[in-house]
Design a protein around this motif. Structure first.
Motif, PDB file in Angstrom:
ATOM      1  N   ASP A 131     104.917  34.157 -61.823  1.00 25.99           N
ATOM      2  CA  ASP A 131     105.268  34.634 -63.365  1.00 25.99           C
ATOM      3  C   ASP A 131     106.717  34.219 -63.298  1.00 25.99           C
ATOM      4  O   ASP A 131     107.582  34.876 -63.163  1.00 25.99           O
ATOM      5  N   LYS A 132     107.179  33.032 -63.904  1.00 26.52           N
ATOM      6  CA  LYS A 132     108.329  32.656 -64.227  1.00 26.52           C
ATOM      7  C   LYS A 132     109.087  33.591 -65.192  1.00 26.52           C
ATOM      8  O   LYS A 132     110.434  33.828 -65.092  1.00 26.52           O
ATOM      9  N   GLY A 133     108.411  34.165 -66.027  1.00 28.78           N
ATOM     10  CA  GLY A 133     108.930  35.008 -66.864  1.00 28.78           C
ATOM     11  C   GLY A 133     109.549  36.292 -66.343  1.00 28.78           C
ATOM     12  O   GLY A 133     110.738  36.683 -66.718  1.00 28.78           O
ATOM     13  N   ILE A 134     109.024  36.656 -65.033  1.00 25.67           N
ATOM     14  CA  ILE A 134     109.936  37.819 -64.263  1.00 25.67           C
ATOM     15  C   ILE A 134     111.122  37.265 -63.822  1.00 25.67           C
ATOM     16  O   ILE A 134     112.385  37.905 -63.777  1.00 25.67           O
ATOM     17  N   LEU A 135     111.211  35.761 -63.322  1.00 24.64           N
ATOM     18  CA  LEU A 135     112.272  35.524 -62.971  1.00 24.64           C
ATOM     19  C   LEU A 135     113.538  35.098 -64.056  1.00 24.64           C
ATOM     20  O   LEU A 135     114.718  35.532 -63.907  1.00 24.64           O
ATOM     21  N   ASP A 136     112.910  35.075 -65.385  1.00 24.87           N
ATOM     22  CA  ASP A 136     114.008  34.921 -66.483  1.00 24.87           C
ATOM     23  C   ASP A 136     114.236  36.234 -67.072  1.00 24.87           C
ATOM     24  O   ASP A 136     115.041  36.398 -67.988  1.00 24.87           O
ATOM     25  N   HIS A 137     113.442  37.136 -66.653  1.00 26.66           N
ATOM     26  CA  HIS A 137     113.530  38.762 -67.508  1.00 26.66           C
ATOM     27  C   HIS A 137     115.002  39.291 -66.770  1.00 26.66           C
ATOM     28  O   HIS A 137     114.976  39.800 -65.739  1.00 26.66           O
ATOM     29  N   THR A 138     115.978  39.347 -67.478  1.00 26.66           N
ATOM     30  CA  THR A 138     117.071  39.945 -66.971  1.00 26.66           C
ATOM     31  C   THR A 138     117.186  41.429 -67.196  1.00 26.66           C
ATOM     32  O   THR A 138     116.558  41.992 -67.539  1.00 26.66           O
ATOM     33  N   GLY A 139     118.394  42.141 -66.545  1.00 31.24           N
ATOM     34  CA  GLY A 139     118.559  43.569 -66.748  1.00 31.24           C
ATOM     35  C   GLY A 139     118.698  43.739 -68.139  1.00 31.24           C
ATOM     36  O   GLY A 139     118.269  44.944 -68.586  1.00 31.24           O
ATOM     37  N   GLU A 140     119.343  42.903 -68.908  1.00 25.37           N
ATOM     38  CA  GLU A 140     119.432  43.334 -70.413  1.00 25.37           C
ATOM     39  C   GLU A 140     118.163  43.317 -71.102  1.00 25.37           C
ATOM     40  O   GLU A 140     117.842  44.006 -72.205  1.00 25.37           O
ATOM     41  N   ASP A 141     117.152  42.486 -70.561  1.00 20.43           N
ATOM     42  CA  ASP A 141     115.871  42.432 -71.456  1.00 20.43           C
ATOM     43  C   ASP A 141     115.151  43.458 -71.067  1.00 20.43           C
ATOM     44  O   ASP A 141     114.319  44.199 -71.661  1.00 20.43           O
ATOM     45  N   ILE A 142     115.121  44.055 -69.658  1.00 21.55           N
ATOM     46  CA  ILE A 142     114.432  45.287 -69.368  1.00 21.55           C
ATOM     47  C   ILE A 142     115.018  46.334 -70.042  1.00 21.55           C
ATOM     48  O   ILE A 142     114.636  47.340 -70.354  1.00 21.55           O
ATOM     49  N   LEU A 143     116.572  46.615 -70.341  1.00 17.69           N
ATOM     50  CA  LEU A 143     117.380  47.782 -71.087  1.00 17.69           C
ATOM     51  C   LEU A 143     116.538  47.585 -72.945  1.00 17.69           C
ATOM     52  O   LEU A 143     116.390  48.721 -73.288  1.00 17.69           O
ATOM     53  N   SER A 144     116.392  46.575 -73.190  1.00 12.40           N
ATOM     54  CA  SER A 144     115.904  46.133 -74.467  1.00 12.40           C
ATOM     55  C   SER A 144     114.254  46.675 -74.647  1.00 12.40           C
ATOM     56  O   SER A 144     113.934  47.317 -75.347  1.00 12.40           O
TER      57      SER A 144
END
Length: 289
Positions: A74-87
């Motif tokens: 899943d390329k989405g995991i590669l693009d999922h940054t720490g900021e995305d997880i915090l959000s």
């Protein structure tokens, strides 16, 4: 619910080296890929092998074989940054506001993992595998008239999971536990298990019972039950290292053997144990991948 949200990124890399001096085998590992560290690790592996007794059952490392296929990436995991997880976590925390005052605490976590492993040996094996993974969990605490209840739910997969659904289901379970009463006696009745509980229990049972190493070492009570009925006819169990949606699917295992699909229990009959290269060769069938 105290509003504490933390994020951490990290990279873990390293190398493991296994050597054989005739039938004396040694293993050592190090973090990172610095040339000096690799040389030192190789020397350490040889020292360990030299000081170990010969193993007459050792017949060599994995030979060249056909690799399987990697699972979905899943390329989405590669693009999922720490900021995305915090959000994502922040939005999940806001979901808890819709519950009543009985919800007094909640721990929510989400983890993205991506990486891979590569195997090379002097038999000519040279293969690599990649993997992506996301898991999220929620652990609520509820309190009603002095009675405290907790629950736990988790989702794990090769793509980004629905953390909102995990929060909702875990809180619902914790609320349902309120008011539970003891039966007051021991009775023998059919029970319905939550998939998480059933998975943990059966995973522990099968991990031990299907371990080929314990069969070879004659420490497995199922060791003499191959091709015999050991369970109800409705039970079928497959070790599927090639289902593209499953989290453990890779093209090769950690020894360099191609992953495959192995029928373990079919209609209640024990069909196979699971072996690595070493014990599989001793048993006479090789690695099951």
């Amino acid at each position: 619910t105290k509003g504490k949200i933390k994020s951490r990124d990290g990279l873990v890399s390293g190398i493991g080296i296994q050597v054989a001096d005739n039938q004396k085998v040694g293993f050592a590992s190090c973090a990172g890929f610095a040339e000096d560290s690799i040389k030192s690790t190789l020397e350490q592996a040889f020292k360990i092998a030299k000081n170990r007794p010969a193993d007459p059952r050792f017949t060599g490392f994995v030979e060249v074989n056909q690799p399987g296929k990697d699972g979905e990436l899943d390329k989405g995991i590669l693009d999922h940054t720490g900021e995305d997880i915090l959000s994502q976590i922040s939005d999940a925390v806001k979901l808890t506001e819709k519950y009543d005052e009985r919800l007094i605490g909640m721990t929510i976590a989400s983890n993205n993992i991506w990486g891979g492993h590569a195997i090379a040996n002097t038999n000519g094996v040279l293969e690599a595998s990649l993997n992506t993974l996301n898991y999220c969990y929620a652990n609520p605490v509820v309190l009603d008239k002095g009675e405290r209840s907790t629950a736990f739910d988790v989702k794990i997969g090769r793509s980004v999971q629905d953390i909102a659904g995990v929060v909702g289901s875990s809180v619902d379970m914790a609320m349902k536990h309120l008011g539970s009463v003891e039966l007051g006696e021991s009775i023998n009745v059919p029970t319905i298990w939550h998939p998480l509980t059933a998975g943990d229990f059966l995973g522990t049972v099968f991990q031990a019972g299907l371990n080929g190493a314990t069969v070879v070492e004659k420490r497995n009570p199922l060791g003499e039950k191959l091709n015999e009925e050991i369970a109800v006819k409705e039970l079928n169990l497959v070790d599927d290292g090639q289902d593209p949606t499953k989290i453990s699917t890779t093209s090769i295992d950690y020894e360099g053997t191609g992953r495959r699909r192995t029928k373990v229990i079919e209609n209640g009959v024990l069909k196979s144990f699971l072996f690595n290269n070493y014990y599989g060769k001793i048993f006479g069938i090789g690695s099951t991948g």
